[in-house]
Design a protein around this motif. Sequence first.
Motif, PDB file in Angstrom:
ATOM      1  N   ALA A 264     -57.519  41.489  90.188  1.00 39.29           N
ATOM      2  CA  ALA A 264     -56.250  41.125  90.834  1.00 39.29           C
ATOM      3  C   ALA A 264     -56.429  39.882  91.696  1.00 39.29           C
ATOM      4  O   ALA A 264     -55.551  39.001  91.746  1.00 39.29           O
ATOM      5  CB  ALA A 264     -55.743  42.297  91.667  1.00 39.29           C
ATOM      6  N   LEU A 265     -57.572  39.792  92.374  1.00 40.99           N
ATOM      7  CA  LEU A 265     -57.881  38.636  93.216  1.00 40.99           C
ATOM      8  C   LEU A 265     -57.964  37.365  92.373  1.00 40.99           C
ATOM      9  O   LEU A 265     -57.552  36.280  92.799  1.00 40.99           O
ATOM     10  CB  LEU A 265     -59.206  38.874  93.942  1.00 40.99           C
TER      11      LEU A 265
ATOM     12  N   ASN B 185     -61.050  46.322  89.388  1.00 42.81           N
ATOM     13  CA  ASN B 185     -59.634  45.990  89.240  1.00 42.81           C
ATOM     14  C   ASN B 185     -59.137  45.175  90.435  1.00 42.81           C
ATOM     15  O   ASN B 185     -58.296  44.277  90.287  1.00 42.81           O
ATOM     16  CB  ASN B 185     -58.805  47.264  89.090  1.00 42.81           C
ATOM     17  N   TRP B 186     -59.674  45.476  91.616  1.00 44.54           N
ATOM     18  CA  TRP B 186     -59.323  44.699  92.810  1.00 44.54           C
ATOM     19  C   TRP B 186     -59.798  43.255  92.657  1.00 44.54           C
ATOM     20  O   TRP B 186     -59.076  42.309  92.998  1.00 44.54           O
ATOM     21  CB  TRP B 186     -59.958  45.332  94.048  1.00 44.54           C
ATOM     22  N   VAL B 187     -61.012  43.071  92.119  1.00 47.14           N
ATOM     23  CA  VAL B 187     -61.541  41.726  91.899  1.00 47.14           C
ATOM     24  C   VAL B 187     -60.702  40.992  90.851  1.00 47.14           C
ATOM     25  O   VAL B 187     -60.410  39.800  90.995  1.00 47.14           O
ATOM     26  CB  VAL B 187     -63.016  41.786  91.449  1.00 47.14           C
TER      27      VAL B 187
ATOM     28  N   TYR C 242     -64.180  51.347  88.703  1.00 44.41           N
ATOM     29  CA  TYR C 242     -62.995  50.746  88.068  1.00 44.41           C
ATOM     30  C   TYR C 242     -62.062  50.149  89.119  1.00 44.41           C
ATOM     31  O   TYR C 242     -61.550  49.037  88.963  1.00 44.41           O
ATOM     32  CB  TYR C 242     -62.239  51.777  87.236  1.00 44.41           C
ATOM     33  N   LYS C 243     -61.836  50.887  90.208  1.00 42.20           N
ATOM     34  CA  LYS C 243     -60.925  50.425  91.257  1.00 42.20           C
ATOM     35  C   LYS C 243     -61.443  49.147  91.915  1.00 42.20           C
ATOM     36  O   LYS C 243     -60.662  48.231  92.220  1.00 42.20           O
ATOM     37  CB  LYS C 243     -60.731  51.528  92.298  1.00 42.20           C
ATOM     38  N   LEU C 244     -62.747  49.072  92.120  1.00 45.05           N
ATOM     39  CA  LEU C 244     -63.334  47.874  92.714  1.00 45.05           C
ATOM     40  C   LEU C 244     -63.198  46.670  91.776  1.00 45.05           C
ATOM     41  O   LEU C 244     -62.825  45.571  92.196  1.00 45.05           O
ATOM     42  CB  LEU C 244     -64.808  48.118  93.050  1.00 45.05           C
TER      43      LEU C 244
ATOM     44  N   SER D 214     -63.375  34.696  90.839  1.00 41.24           N
ATOM     45  CA  SER D 214     -62.429  34.801  91.951  1.00 41.24           C
ATOM     46  C   SER D 214     -63.172  34.765  93.287  1.00 41.24           C
ATOM     47  O   SER D 214     -62.659  34.234  94.280  1.00 41.24           O
ATOM     48  CB  SER D 214     -61.609  36.087  91.841  1.00 41.24           C
TER      49      SER D 214
ATOM     50  N   TYR E 118     -50.782  43.540  87.036  1.00 39.04           N
ATOM     51  CA  TYR E 118     -51.180  42.792  88.226  1.00 39.04           C
ATOM     52  C   TYR E 118     -49.985  42.053  88.830  1.00 39.04           C
ATOM     53  O   TYR E 118     -49.017  41.746  88.142  1.00 39.04           O
ATOM     54  CB  TYR E 118     -52.293  41.787  87.886  1.00 39.04           C
ATOM     55  N   SER E 119     -50.112  41.739  90.104  1.00 38.08           N
ATOM     56  CA  SER E 119     -49.065  41.001  90.805  1.00 38.08           C
ATOM     57  C   SER E 119     -49.195  39.518  90.470  1.00 38.08           C
ATOM     58  O   SER E 119     -50.104  38.839  90.961  1.00 38.08           O
ATOM     59  CB  SER E 119     -49.185  41.216  92.322  1.00 38.08           C
TER      60      SER E 119
ATOM     61  N   LYS F  22     -54.501  36.088  91.717  1.00 35.49           N
ATOM     62  CA  LYS F  22     -53.895  35.566  92.947  1.00 35.49           C
ATOM     63  C   LYS F  22     -54.450  34.190  93.305  1.00 35.49           C
ATOM     64  O   LYS F  22     -53.804  33.427  94.024  1.00 35.49           O
ATOM     65  CB  LYS F  22     -54.154  36.527  94.112  1.00 35.49           C
TER      66      LYS F  22
END
Length: 324
Positions: free
Chosen positions: A154-155, A150-152, A146-148, A108, A178-179, A158
Motif C-alpha cells: 500500500a505504501l 500488504n502494508w508495504v 501478509y498484513k505487514l 517503497s 489499495y487506496s 501511495k
Amino acid sequence: MRILIISDSFMPEGNAAAVHMTELQKYYDELGIETIVATSACGRLDLGRKKLKKLIQAPNPWKRSNAYFLRTFGEIWAAIAIGIKIRFSIECRKAERVVVYSPSIFWSLSLRIAKLSSDKVRLIVRDIFPLWLLNAGLLQKSALSYKLLNWVAALQFKSTDRIYVQSSSDEQLIRKEYSTSGKQFYLLQTWMSKSSYKITSDTAKYIDPAKTNVLWLGNMGVAQNRDFVISVIAKILEIGTSVKFNIVGVKAHDRDVLKGILDKLDEHQRKCLEIIDYLTHEECAQLAIRSDVGMFSVGKQTTDGNVPGKFVTYVMAGFPVFGL
C-alpha cells in the motif's frame, strides 16, 4: 532532464526485468537524457555510459534464493541501503523523474527514506504482491506476515503519482485492494495488448511460402533454455532446409550467441534462419498470423503456473504451438 531509475535487475542478468530496464536506460542515454541507476543487481552492469551520471549499487545476492526469509531480508536491506544513498546524493536530489520497476514492493522504503516527492515517481507494476502470494497459497490473509507485506505494498502505491500496469484487470485489482484515489493509471504494451489481428502486407517479407515458418517471439534467456533452444534450431537446420525460423526481439547478447549458428551453416541453411532485432507489437501479431508454428520453452526454475507472454500471442493467432 535527469531521470533516476530504480530496479532490482539490469543486464547482463538474463531476465525480462533486466532487459526492459537496461533498454530503457540506454534509450534515455541515446536521447541525451542524464540517468542515475539505483539497483540491487550484482557485478558490472551493461549500461549506456554517455549520459550516466551516477550508479548506486547495493548488491543483493539472495534475490533469487528459494529461502523466502533470505529473499525478503535481501530485498529489505537493499531497499534501505539504496534509500539512504539516494537521500544523501546531491545528483539524485536533482532528478526530475523517478522510474521504479517492481516486482519488489520494498522500493517503497527507498522512496520514503530518500524523501522523494511522489509527483516525480512513475511506478511500473510487474506483479501485485502480496496478493500473488495469497492466491498461490503461500500466505494466509490472517497471517501477520501478509498484513505487514500488504502494508508495504500500500505504501508503494501511495509513493507514486503514475502507475503503469500490464492489463486493465490489474488496474481494477489495485484500485479495489489499495487506496489509489487521485493516481493515474496507464496500460503498458505487452503480448496481451490489443491487436487488430488482420492480415496486412507489413510482415510478408519474412515468410517463405515454400517452407514451414516457425516463429519465436521475445526473450530467449536462461528462463527460456536459450542454449538448448539454439542447439535444437541448429540441429533442425543441419537435417534439412524445409523449415524457416523467424527469431524476433531477442536481447543483444543472446542475439550474438544465436548469430554464431550462422557461421556454421552453408548458404542455403542461412536463408532458413532470420534474426529480427525489433518489430512493433502489431507487426509481431501480423507475423504470428502468417506463421505456421509458434515456438517457446520454459526452464525448470520457472514458477509453476507461469505462462510465457509469447504463448498468449501464439494462441490468439490460432496456430499450433511447439514447446521445448
